[in-house]
Design a protein around this motif. Structure first.
Motif, PDB file in Angstrom:
ATOM      1  N   GLY A   1     -36.851  50.366  16.730  1.00 32.36           N
ATOM      2  CA  GLY A   1     -35.970  51.487  17.073  1.00 32.36           C
ATOM      3  C   GLY A   1     -34.521  51.073  17.230  1.00 32.36           C
ATOM      4  N   ALA A   2     -34.229  49.778  16.977  1.00 28.26           N
ATOM      5  CA  ALA A   2     -32.847  49.301  17.114  1.00 28.26           C
ATOM      6  C   ALA A   2     -32.038  49.798  15.931  1.00 28.26           C
ATOM      7  N   THR A   3     -31.111  50.727  16.187  1.00 24.85           N
ATOM      8  CA  THR A   3     -30.374  51.332  15.074  1.00 24.85           C
ATOM      9  C   THR A   3     -28.920  50.910  15.021  1.00 24.85           C
ATOM     10  N   TYR A   4     -28.476  50.140  16.018  1.00 27.84           N
ATOM     11  CA  TYR A   4     -27.132  49.560  15.974  1.00 27.84           C
ATOM     12  C   TYR A   4     -27.050  48.462  17.020  1.00 27.84           C
TER      13      TYR A   4
ATOM     14  N   GLY B   1     -34.905  44.365   7.740  1.00 26.40           N
ATOM     15  CA  GLY B   1     -33.916  43.935   6.767  1.00 26.40           C
ATOM     16  C   GLY B   1     -32.824  44.952   6.533  1.00 26.40           C
ATOM     17  N   GLY B   2     -32.875  46.092   7.231  1.00 22.95           N
ATOM     18  CA  GLY B   2     -31.861  47.128   7.056  1.00 22.95           C
ATOM     19  C   GLY B   2     -30.535  46.719   7.660  1.00 22.95           C
ATOM     20  N   GLN B   3     -29.471  47.404   7.235  1.00 18.83           N
ATOM     21  CA  GLN B   3     -28.137  47.132   7.755  1.00 18.83           C
ATOM     22  C   GLN B   3     -27.850  48.098   8.903  1.00 18.83           C
ATOM     23  N   ILE B   4     -27.466  47.539  10.052  1.00 17.77           N
ATOM     24  CA  ILE B   4     -27.142  48.403  11.181  1.00 17.77           C
ATOM     25  C   ILE B   4     -25.725  48.089  11.660  1.00 17.77           C
ATOM     26  N   PRO B   5     -24.979  49.133  12.038  1.00 19.52           N
ATOM     27  CA  PRO B   5     -23.571  48.937  12.402  1.00 19.52           C
ATOM     28  C   PRO B   5     -23.414  48.221  13.745  1.00 19.52           C
ATOM     29  N   ILE B   6     -22.283  47.524  13.886  1.00 14.30           N
ATOM     30  CA  ILE B   6     -21.972  46.791  15.113  1.00 14.30           C
ATOM     31  C   ILE B   6     -20.792  47.470  15.806  1.00 14.30           C
ATOM     32  N   PHE B   7     -20.972  47.766  17.062  1.00 11.61           N
ATOM     33  CA  PHE B   7     -19.917  48.391  17.876  1.00 11.61           C
ATOM     34  C   PHE B   7     -19.492  47.456  19.000  1.00 11.61           C
ATOM     35  N   ILE B   8     -18.312  47.711  19.538  1.00  9.63           N
ATOM     36  CA  ILE B   8     -18.007  47.177  20.857  1.00  9.63           C
ATOM     37  C   ILE B   8     -17.913  48.371  21.805  1.00  9.63           C
ATOM     38  N   ALA B   9     -18.367  48.172  23.025  1.00  8.38           N
ATOM     39  CA  ALA B   9     -18.326  49.249  24.012  1.00  8.38           C
ATOM     40  C   ALA B   9     -18.365  48.614  25.390  1.00  8.38           C
ATOM     41  N   ASP B  10     -17.666  49.253  26.328  1.00  8.00           N
ATOM     42  CA  ASP B  10     -17.591  48.621  27.647  1.00  8.00           C
ATOM     43  C   ASP B  10     -18.837  48.883  28.479  1.00  8.00           C
ATOM     44  N   TYR B  11     -19.794  49.614  27.916  1.00 11.46           N
ATOM     45  CA  TYR B  11     -21.028  49.755  28.694  1.00 11.46           C
ATOM     46  C   TYR B  11     -21.908  48.516  28.552  1.00 11.46           C
ATOM     47  N   VAL B  12     -21.509  47.637  27.678  1.00  8.81           N
ATOM     48  CA  VAL B  12     -22.167  46.334  27.616  1.00  8.81           C
ATOM     49  C   VAL B  12     -21.265  45.318  28.313  1.00  8.81           C
TER      50      VAL B  12
ATOM     51  N   MET C   1     -29.172  44.943  21.394  1.00 10.53           N
ATOM     52  CA  MET C   1     -29.599  45.807  20.299  1.00 10.53           C
ATOM     53  C   MET C   1     -29.822  47.171  20.941  1.00 10.53           C
ATOM     54  N   ALA C   2     -29.232  48.204  20.355  1.00 14.29           N
ATOM     55  CA  ALA C   2     -29.309  49.529  20.955  1.00 14.29           C
ATOM     56  C   ALA C   2     -30.535  50.258  20.420  1.00 14.29           C
ATOM     57  N   VAL C   3     -31.336  50.739  21.354  1.00 14.11           N
ATOM     58  CA  VAL C   3     -32.552  51.467  21.001  1.00 14.11           C
ATOM     59  C   VAL C   3     -32.489  52.819  21.683  1.00 14.11           C
TER      60      VAL C   3
ATOM     61  N   ARG D   1     -28.875  54.891  28.141  1.00 12.39           N
ATOM     62  CA  ARG D   1     -27.472  54.575  27.853  1.00 12.39           C
ATOM     63  C   ARG D   1     -27.233  54.557  26.349  1.00 12.39           C
ATOM     64  N   ASP D   2     -28.173  53.963  25.626  1.00 13.67           N
ATOM     65  CA  ASP D   2     -28.037  53.907  24.169  1.00 13.67           C
ATOM     66  C   ASP D   2     -28.128  55.306  23.561  1.00 13.67           C
ATOM     67  N   TRP D   3     -28.991  56.141  24.143  1.00 16.17           N
ATOM     68  CA  TRP D   3     -29.117  57.524  23.657  1.00 16.17           C
ATOM     69  C   TRP D   3     -27.779  58.244  23.800  1.00 16.17           C
ATOM     70  N   ALA D   4     -27.170  58.076  25.006  1.00  6.46           N
ATOM     71  CA  ALA D   4     -25.902  58.761  25.245  1.00  6.46           C
ATOM     72  C   ALA D   4     -24.839  58.291  24.252  1.00  6.46           C
ATOM     73  N   PHE D   5     -24.828  56.984  23.981  1.00  6.93           N
ATOM     74  CA  PHE D   5     -23.865  56.429  23.036  1.00  6.93           C
ATOM     75  C   PHE D   5     -24.146  56.955  21.625  1.00  6.93           C
ATOM     76  N   ALA D   6     -25.428  56.986  21.281  1.00  4.37           N
ATOM     77  CA  ALA D   6     -25.815  57.438  19.936  1.00  4.37           C
ATOM     78  C   ALA D   6     -25.424  58.894  19.709  1.00  4.37           C
ATOM     79  N   GLU D   7     -25.504  59.693  20.771  1.00  3.35           N
ATOM     80  CA  GLU D   7     -25.108  61.099  20.637  1.00  3.35           C
ATOM     81  C   GLU D   7     -23.619  61.210  20.321  1.00  3.35           C
ATOM     82  N   VAL D   8     -22.815  60.408  21.043  1.00  9.14           N
ATOM     83  CA  VAL D   8     -21.364  60.474  20.841  1.00  9.14           C
ATOM     84  C   VAL D   8     -21.002  59.997  19.438  1.00  9.14           C
ATOM     85  N   PHE D   9     -21.680  58.959  18.959  1.00  6.11           N
ATOM     86  CA  PHE D   9     -21.287  58.348  17.685  1.00  6.11           C
ATOM     87  C   PHE D   9     -22.211  58.713  16.522  1.00  6.11           C
ATOM     88  N   GLU D  10     -23.052  59.716  16.756  1.00  6.36           N
ATOM     89  CA  GLU D  10     -23.904  60.263  15.675  1.00  6.36           C
ATOM     90  C   GLU D  10     -24.719  59.165  15.007  1.00  6.36           C
TER      91      GLU D  10
END
Length: 954
Positions: free
Chosen positions: A334-337, A411-422, A432-434, A440-449
């Motif tokens: 479930g790690a998508t970024y 083997g998929g490509q997942i984007p890398i972010f920086i965020a101050d919640y880490v 790895m955001a799941v 917390r990851d859900w909230a971030f995923a909602e903001v960044f689609e």
RNA sequence: GCGGGAGUGGCGGAAUGGCAGACGCGGUAGGUUUAGGUCCUAUUGUCCGAAAGGACGUGGGGGUUCAAGUCCCCCCUCCCGCACCA
């Protein structure tokens, strides 16, 4: 409050008054001291005494958190715990145990030093004066301490051993395989013998002495490190993490604290994380304190997982790997970024010059290129204070760094972010955001689609967002890669994932901690000097034991250099460094006289309190910090696997993660090195409540003296003025301080003690109410009057036997008081004593068979008046070692029992039957007693609870 | 937000699932006292009642039980700790 003390003309000459109490109390305090009544015999050494009535008896070690002798002196709240332990200790002594109870002083540290700076006198002068004042105040309360065992952390005889223990820590390393500390010499021997590989694999003998020293130093439990630390310019010193509040200020003084990269002494407490956590289970401590320690230690079990990255122009040849820490390796599908902390060291290398094709607008933060975006985000994050960061927790922020990582399973490509919640400081600073399984990851995923893939089947009826509960894995199969988690529960899926990661080189099972190493040096004057010097190469060298103590030198200016509290760029300066003649020293440490430089930091205030409980055991021992036999007797384990430690430790809850964690750590080091037999210092911990008080302010908001305020028709009046009432701590500025000295003057120490113990359970905080103290005073007067004629001073006691009712009451009270004393329920014990006293007050004469046990049972609470009455009753030795009364079981069962009879749950009658009446008889009598309530109806059911009641269902 | 603890007379507080409010303060009445204070006695959860007695009562609402302050569920309030800890 003076009216009680002022003897009016018509007061009977032998009444128990405050003046009489004062005379009795001082006399007995002198007697106890002269006779050494409360000296507890040791098994061995100078304090051994085979002729003592308790020599060799079952021991009990009762301990108080020792006080800081502040300049303000004591208020009535301070001695609450001390009186509690004294009552407990006196009871246990009378119950036959050899009780160790002593009191010392935690006298190094910031408050003592700040007080000295304020008053412009040397800290030793003010501290010693404060200690004397405390001792006098405590003595006035009649505390049964073994005064031979009193220690102060500032005594050279004491701190020489604090320094000695520091050397033990310094000269040790933690053997992770053996799970214990071992002498550093054994480590060196293992390296030399080749049993332990050096970090770079070269043979030990090939390393230069400097290289060898560096490797060894890296293993020590006390070490010097150059690392980000908490610099507090307002206090002029660095602070441990434990001394910094959540909003980034100093625990003491509330000054801003800044992260500075400084060279400081550290203690490797993290090596003990597992044991500090696991051994909490062996302790009889309040759950809340255990929980605070668990949270502070913060062990997280999971995995490190590596995510390869390949960026076009990142400059990382072949791509780097981003190592993340997760407690949920099972959710890897479930790690998508990925998210890195803004400060993560790989961010610069990962960030390309231009946005890759297909970058979504929402990810860029509106910047033309990723480098600008990253720089802008970092700047914004750095500008935020910790408080602002916390306030922003609802709205997730971050920015895409312009790079992708490769998912190690799919083997998929997942984007890398920086965020101050880490957070940079936790785990690896990358996750790895799941989103499907992390809020917390859900909230971030909602903001960044970002995509959300559920990999744990939520429980039935779950309608939330992220699902963090247990359930079977779904969407988690990659058979071609050899990993299939579908259907597994969380625990099994974790194990399977870690096994796969390790087998395929993508990661490893891992544990991380919130606990950090303990920053141990302070840039202050008033503390223990380190027994450390530096040679010409700058290497830290331990002084040999025989050079201890390293005495704290006199300095012209003992005040620390303090700075503008907000000046983050200021640099610490140690007061000791000003004494160049002390700092520069010529010593012969085995290879001839050489020049050395002394360490000029001092130890933190916690050092002395890390082991003082051990010194009470053997305070005069010049050869050892404690004789092993004495330690084993007083603190040793009682059975196989038992942790040992003090039998009772009473103090406030505010030391949950400071003193109590540090002391456990030191104790475990001493245990590992074989110096003590207990592996925990404090077996049972008890947090006493806080005594607080009302304060009153006039219309201008200025506090008025609380004792002058009266209640009139529900309003609070100070003279003609109505004032407002608030509730909080006692303090000079609130003008609501009441001192033990006030209470002793007005009523005597015994009344004060009884009042404090009777006002509620020891562990509960409660408001102080001076006007209620008189109740305890009256109680003692009634006891006095039950024994002594107020007009003649002669005994009112008769040798004639007590009537049955009184005798039964006595034995019920004896039984109840014993139970209450064992359970530290002093308020209910005193209530029972009052009941007994009120019963004998009504009698013409007091039977000796009641008077004597009453006086003995009163002794733990009101020891002076009890001793006086005991003497008047004809005994010529102290009652401190008299046997505490024992109840006769035969007298605890009554001849007859009165049963309340309920009809449909309401009491409709009562029936008295013989105690041994058969249930049938009780039932019959009960039915007869409530016949009218039943009105001839046949009861549907009758329940007879033996000895309790009868319940009739109509 | 998460975790922990706690809500009982005017106040501090008692109650192994078995008579709610032990004990103390405060209040009321009486005694002692020239008076006040001290000390002693009685009384003091609320409501109805002259009394006997009755009804209602442990933050709120449900439930289990012959019986709930105590056990279960939901909610409210207060205190403490932690606070994006992956």
């Amino acid at each position: 409050m003076s009216e009680a003390a002022a003897p009016a003309g018509d007061i009977p000459p032998f009444r128990y008054t405050a003046a009489m109490a004062d005379e009795i109390e001082r006399r007995w305090q002198d007697t106890w001291e002269r006779e050494g009544t409360f000296h507890a015999p040791n098994p061995t050494g100078p304090l051994a005494d085979p002729g003592h009535p308790r020599a060799g008896a079952e021991k009990l070690y009762v301990l108080d958190m020792f006080p800081y002798p502040s300049g303000a002196g004591l208020h009535v709240g301070h001695p609450l715990g001390y009186i509690g332990t004294d009552c407990f200790a006196r009871y246990q002594r009378m119950a036959g145990r050899n009780v160790l109870h002593a009191m010392g002083f935690d006298a190094f540290g910031l408050p003592a030093e700040q007080y000295a700076v304020q008053t412009g006198t040397h800290p030793r002068t003010t501290t010693v004066a404060n200690i004397e004042r405390y001792k006098a105040q405590l003595r006035r309360l009649g505390l049964a301490h073994d005064e031979r065992r009193s220690v102060a952390t500032i005594d050279t005889d004491f701190y020489r051993w604090t320094q000695w223990i520091f050397l033990q820590v310094f000269n040790s390393w933690y053997d992770a395989d053996a799970r214990k500390a071992r002498p550093i010499a054994e480590l060196t021997a293992e390296f030399a013998a080749g049993d332990r590989p050096t970090p770079d694999g070269r043979a030990w003998a090939e390393l230069s002495p400097a290289e060898q020293r560096r490797i060894v130093d890296d293993h020590r439990l006390a070490y010097v490190s150059q690392a980000p630390v908490n610099w507090c310019p307002g206090l002029g010193t660095v602070l441990a993490n434990e001394e910094v509040t959540a909003d980034g200020r100093s625990d003491r003084g509330n000054f801003p604290v800044f992260k500075r990269n400084l060279k400081q002494w550290m203690m490797r407490i993290t090596a003990y994380g597992d044991r500090l956590l696991d051994d909490l289970d062996t302790l009889d401590w309040p759950e809340s304190i255990k929980l605070q320690q668990r949270n502070w230690i913060g062990r997280s079990t999971g995995a490190h997982i590596d995510f390869p990255t390949g960026t076009t122009d990142s400059g990382v040849a072949g791509g780097a790997r981003i190592r993340v820490f997760t407690t949920r390796p099972d959710t890897i599908f479930g790690a998508t970024y990925l998210v890195l902390a803004p400060e993560h060291e790989l961010v610069d290398a990962l960030t390309p010059a231009v946005w890759p094709a297909g970058t979504r607008d929402a990810w860029t933060g509106g910047h033309a290129g990723p480098r600008e975006a990253v720089e802008a985000y970092r700047k914004a994050a750095a500008a935020k204070t910790d408080v602002e960061r916390q306030a922003d927790t609802k709205e997730k922020t971050g920015v895409f760094v312009g790079a992708y990582a490769t998912h190690p399973v799919t083997g998929g490509q997942i984007p890398i972010f920086i965020a101050d919640y880490v957070l940079a400081g936790y785990g690896t600073g990358a996750i790895m955001a799941v989103p499907a399984q992390d809020e917390r990851d859900w909230a971030f995923a909602e903001v960044f689609e970002l995509p959300i893939v559920r990999t744990v089947q939520p429980a039935d009826g779950f309608d939330g967002k992220a699902y963090t509960g247990d359930g079977p894995a779904i969407n988690s199969a990659a058979p071609e890669r050899g990993l299939d988690l579908d259907g597994l529960g969380v625990a099994d899926a974790k194990a399977a994932t870690i096994a796969w990661l390790e087998a395929n080189g993508h990661g490893v099972g891992a544990v991380t901690w919130r606990l950090r190493d303990w920053l141990f040096s302070r840039q202050r004057y008033w503390g223990e000097p380190f027994p450390i010097v530096y040679d010409a190469t700058g290497a830290a060298i331990a002084l040999p034991e025989e050079m201890l103590p390293v005495e704290l030198p006199e300095v012209d200016d003992f005040s620390p250099k303090t700075f503008d509290p907000d000046d983050a760029d200021s640099n610490p300066e140690t007061p000791l460094s000003r004494r160049r003649d002390w700092v520069e020293v010529e010593l012969d440490l085995g290879d001839g006289p050489q020049r050395y430089t002394r360490e000029t930091n001092v130890m933190p205030q916690w050092a002395g309190s890390c082991w003082y409980e051990l010194r009470y055991l053997d305070p005069t021992n010049a050869a050892h910090f404690v004789d092993p036999e004495n330690e084993a007797y007083w603190m040793g384990p009682r059975a196989e696997g038992d942790c040992g430690g003090t039998d009772l430790y009473v103090g406030g809850a505010e030391h949950a993660v400071l003193h109590l964690l540090y002391a456990r750590f030191w104790h475990k080091v001493l245990y590992d090195l074989g110096h003590v037999s207990s592996f925990e210092p404090f077996r049972k911990l008890f947090n006493q409540g806080m005594i607080q008080a009302y304060a009153f302010r006039d219309s201008r908001g200025t506090p008025v003296p609380a004792e002058e305020v009266v209640e009139v028709d529900g309003r609070w009046m100070h003279g003609e003025q109505e004032v407002t009432r608030e509730y909080g701590k006692m303090g000079k500025s609130l003008r609501n301080v009441v001192t033990p000295d006030d209470m002793c003057a007005a009523y005597g120490a015994d009344t004060f003690r009884v009042y404090e113990m009777s006002m509620g359970p020891l562990e509960v905080s409660r408001p102080w109410e001076t006007r209620a103290v008189v109740g305890s005073y009256r109680f003692l007067q009634r006891v006095w009057r039950a024994v002594v004629d107020e007009q003649t001073g002669t005994l009112r006691v008769t040798d004639a036997p007590a009537d049955t009712e009184t005798r039964r009451l006595l034995h019920r009270v004896v039984d109840g008081v014993r139970t209450d004393m064992e359970g530290i329920r002093f308020n209910t014990a005193i209530a029972k004593l009052i009941e007994l006293t009120n019963a004998v007050t009504r009698l013409e004469q007091t039977p000796r068979e009641v008077a004597e046990p009453l006086v003995l049972m009163l002794a733990p609470f009101a020891p002076h008046v009890a001793e006086e009455l005991w003497r008047m009753l004809g005994h010529d030795t102290s009652l401190a070692y008299a046997d505490f009364p024992t109840a006769d079981p035969a007298l605890l069962v009554a001849d007859t029992v009165t049963y309340p009879v309920q009809v449909n749950g309401k009491v409709r009658g009562r029936v008295e039957v013989p105690a041994d009446a058969p249930q049938e008889a009780v039932r019959a009598a009960a039915l007869e007693a409530v016949a009218s309530a039943l009105a001839g109806k046949e009861p549907r059911k009758v329940i007879v609870v033996p000895g309790r009641l009868v319940s009739v269902v109509a």
